[in-house]
Design an enzyme around this catalytic site. Structure first.
Site, PDB file in Angstrom:
ATOM      1  N   ASN A   1      74.445 -89.342  43.111  1.00  0.00           N
ATOM      2  CA  ASN A   1      74.566 -88.044  42.407  1.00  0.00           C
ATOM      3  C   ASN A   1      76.121 -87.737  42.290  1.00  0.00           C
ATOM      4  O   ASN A   1      76.891 -87.522  43.236  1.00  0.00           O
ATOM      5  CB  ASN A   1      73.869 -86.788  43.114  1.00  0.00           C
ATOM      6  CG  ASN A   1      74.312 -85.644  42.592  1.00  0.00           C
ATOM      7  OD1 ASN A   1      74.731 -85.333  41.443  1.00  0.00           O
ATOM      8  ND2 ASN A   1      73.869 -84.359  43.644  1.00  0.00           N
TER       9      ASN A   1
ATOM     10  N   LYS B   1      77.890 -85.676  40.706  1.00  0.00           N
ATOM     11  CA  LYS B   1      78.183 -84.342  40.639  1.00  0.00           C
ATOM     12  C   LYS B   1      79.308 -83.814  39.712  1.00  0.00           C
ATOM     13  O   LYS B   1      79.066 -84.428  38.349  1.00  0.00           O
ATOM     14  CB  LYS B   1      78.528 -83.440  42.101  1.00  0.00           C
ATOM     15  CG  LYS B   1      77.528 -83.706  43.103  1.00  0.00           C
ATOM     16  CD  LYS B   1      77.719 -83.237  44.458  1.00  0.00           C
ATOM     17  CE  LYS B   1      76.699 -83.526  45.463  1.00  0.00           C
ATOM     18  NZ  LYS B   1      76.668 -82.754  46.680  1.00  0.00           N
TER      19      LYS B   1
ATOM     20  N   HIS C   1      68.694 -79.147  42.638  1.00  0.00           N
ATOM     21  CA  HIS C   1      69.570 -79.432  43.743  1.00  0.00           C
ATOM     22  C   HIS C   1      70.223 -78.199  44.208  1.00  0.00           C
ATOM     23  O   HIS C   1      70.474 -77.223  43.781  1.00  0.00           O
ATOM     24  CB  HIS C   1      70.863 -80.230  43.127  1.00  0.00           C
ATOM     25  CG  HIS C   1      71.703 -80.841  44.065  1.00  0.00           C
ATOM     26  ND1 HIS C   1      72.762 -79.962  44.993  1.00  0.00           N
ATOM     27  CD2 HIS C   1      71.900 -81.886  44.750  1.00  0.00           C
ATOM     28  CE1 HIS C   1      73.228 -80.751  45.485  1.00  0.00           C
ATOM     29  NE2 HIS C   1      72.763 -82.033  45.573  1.00  0.00           N
TER      30      HIS C   1
ATOM     31  N   GLU D   1      72.955 -77.161  44.914  1.00  0.00           N
ATOM     32  CA  GLU D   1      73.927 -76.537  44.265  1.00  0.00           C
ATOM     33  C   GLU D   1      73.626 -75.869  43.175  1.00  0.00           C
ATOM     34  O   GLU D   1      74.609 -74.904  42.661  1.00  0.00           O
ATOM     35  CB  GLU D   1      75.022 -77.753  44.247  1.00  0.00           C
ATOM     36  CG  GLU D   1      75.736 -78.134  45.434  1.00  0.00           C
ATOM     37  CD  GLU D   1      76.316 -79.519  45.562  1.00  0.00           C
ATOM     38  OE1 GLU D   1      76.354 -80.282  44.490  1.00  0.00           O
ATOM     39  OE2 GLU D   1      76.454 -80.240  46.301  1.00  0.00           O
TER      40      GLU D   1
ATOM     41  N   GLU E   1      67.055 -82.641  51.129  1.00  0.00           N
ATOM     42  CA  GLU E   1      68.364 -82.556  51.385  1.00  0.00           C
ATOM     43  C   GLU E   1      68.680 -81.064  52.125  1.00  0.00           C
ATOM     44  O   GLU E   1      68.721 -80.201  51.598  1.00  0.00           O
ATOM     45  CB  GLU E   1      69.048 -82.258  50.054  1.00  0.00           C
ATOM     46  CG  GLU E   1      68.870 -83.789  49.204  1.00  0.00           C
ATOM     47  CD  GLU E   1      70.071 -84.003  48.128  1.00  0.00           C
ATOM     48  OE1 GLU E   1      70.659 -84.924  48.168  1.00  0.00           O
ATOM     49  OE2 GLU E   1      70.352 -82.941  47.335  1.00  0.00           O
TER      50      GLU E   1
ATOM     51  N   GLY F   1      77.465 -82.825  51.989  1.00  0.00           N
ATOM     52  CA  GLY F   1      78.968 -82.937  51.917  1.00  0.00           C
ATOM     53  C   GLY F   1      79.834 -82.384  53.027  1.00  0.00           C
ATOM     54  O   GLY F   1      80.829 -82.107  53.166  1.00  0.00           O
TER      55      GLY F   1
ATOM     56  N   SER G   1      75.167 -86.336  53.446  1.00  0.00           N
ATOM     57  CA  SER G   1      76.161 -87.257  54.218  1.00  0.00           C
ATOM     58  C   SER G   1      75.348 -88.492  54.448  1.00  0.00           C
ATOM     59  O   SER G   1      75.586 -88.892  55.551  1.00  0.00           O
ATOM     60  CB  SER G   1      76.407 -86.452  55.423  1.00  0.00           C
ATOM     61  OG  SER G   1      77.207 -85.239  54.835  1.00  0.00           O
TER      62      SER G   1
HETATM   63  P1  PGA Z   1      76.449 -85.821  50.026  1.00  0.00           P
HETATM   64  O1  PGA Z   1      75.655 -85.034  48.901  1.00  0.00           O
HETATM   65  O2  PGA Z   1      75.891 -87.094  50.199  1.00  0.00           O
HETATM   66  O3  PGA Z   1      77.818 -85.710  49.634  1.00  0.00           O
HETATM   67  O4  PGA Z   1      76.081 -84.972  51.322  1.00  0.00           O
HETATM   68  C1  PGA Z   1      74.338 -85.335  48.653  1.00  0.00           C
HETATM   69  C2  PGA Z   1      73.715 -84.670  47.621  1.00  0.00           C
HETATM   70  O5  PGA Z   1      74.038 -83.327  47.419  1.00  0.00           O
HETATM   71  O6  PGA Z   1      72.841 -84.994  46.914  1.00  0.00           O
END
Ligand code: PGA
Length: 255
Positions: free
Chosen positions: A9, A11, A96, A98, A168, A174, A214
């Site tokens: 992903n 983003k 997601h 976010e 998640e 992140g 992560s």
């Molecule tokens: P990350 O994000 O691997 O940077 O923690 C995962 C995601 O949001 O799908």
């Protein structure tokens, strides 16, 4: 344990379409020897056609990061399932955290988008996950149950053959903090039990459940070795070929 599925992903990255093409090209070339693991990348909308074109002859699928539930009309700024299809997508991420946090996504809009994705022939990757506060308050299972149940409200099992669910935990996205393999496995087993309760044992057993938060090369193998972890949704580490490819290789080894 079945075939693993590793999805990147991207983003709001990278800034330029050419950089997206370059990243896709590197991932394609460095995974040319992989023959089992399923791979997808989800670039920003603007880079989708170029990346999809580049990956056309490869086994790397392309996905959108979101979609709108209407197919066409006066919805400024929106992107529909048919548009994603025509850009070369086979997957789309829905709900997601976010999107939920910054763009007003709710369980209801997730459900509408899921319908639209399935109707448009896209494979949906539906994201669920709890905040740290919710986990500490003992609301973990309630939160995940509500998110899963509401996303799938009114769905007919026959339409869910391509469903993918990503667990998640928001506190792990992140942040560099990963859920332990045991924490992730526990929630994946729980999500499978929810699918079993609402649909069938067959659907519960065949729906790929991805872990996200992560994921890195040094924790991927342990996470992907868990019984109910079928793959990973990778954010930060998917933006560089040197950090993404080892995760794909872990998936290949375990497939
Ligand atoms: P990350 O994000 O691997 O940077 O923690 C995962 C995601 O949001 O799908």
């Amino acid at each position: 344990m079945g075939t693993k599925f590793i999805a990147g992903n991207w983003k709001l990255n990278p800034a330029e379409i050419n950089q997206a093409k370059e990243l896709a090209r590197e991932v394609r070339d460095r995974t040319a020897n992989c023959s089992k693991v399923n791979i997808a990348v989800c670039p920003p909308f603007i880079s989708l056609p170029a990346v999809a074109e580049l990956l056309r002859e490869s086994r790397i699928a392309v996905g959108g990061q979101d979609l709108y539930w209407e197919e066409a009309g006066a919805y400024t700024g929106a992107i529909s399932a048919p548009m994603l299809k025509s850009a070369g997508c086979s997957y789309v991420i829905i709900g997601h955290s976010e999107r939920r946090q910054y763009f007003g996504e709710t369980d209801e809009t997730v459900c509408r988008k899921l319908y639209a994705a399935l109707k448009g022939g896209l494979k949906p990757i539906v994201c669920v996950g709890e905040t740290l506060q919710q986990r500490k308050a003992g609301q973990l299972h309630d939160v995940i149950r509500t998110q899963v149940t509401e996303a799938l409200r009114g769905m007919d099992e026959t339409s869910l053959g391509d469903l993918v669910v990503a667990y998640e935990p928001i506190w792990a996205i992140g942040t560099g903090v990963t859920a332990t393999p045991q924490q992730a496995q526990e929630m994946h087993a729980y999500i499978r039990s929810l699918l079993n309760d609402h649909f069938s044992h067959a659907l519960a057993m065949t729906t790929p459940l991805l872990y996200g938060g992560s994921v890195k090369s040094d924790n991927a193998t342990e996470l992907l070795s868990q019984n109910d972890i079928d793959g990973a949704l990778v954010g930060g580490a998917s933006l560089k070929v040197d950090t993404f490819v080892p995760i794909i290789e872990s998936g290949e080894e375990l497939s």
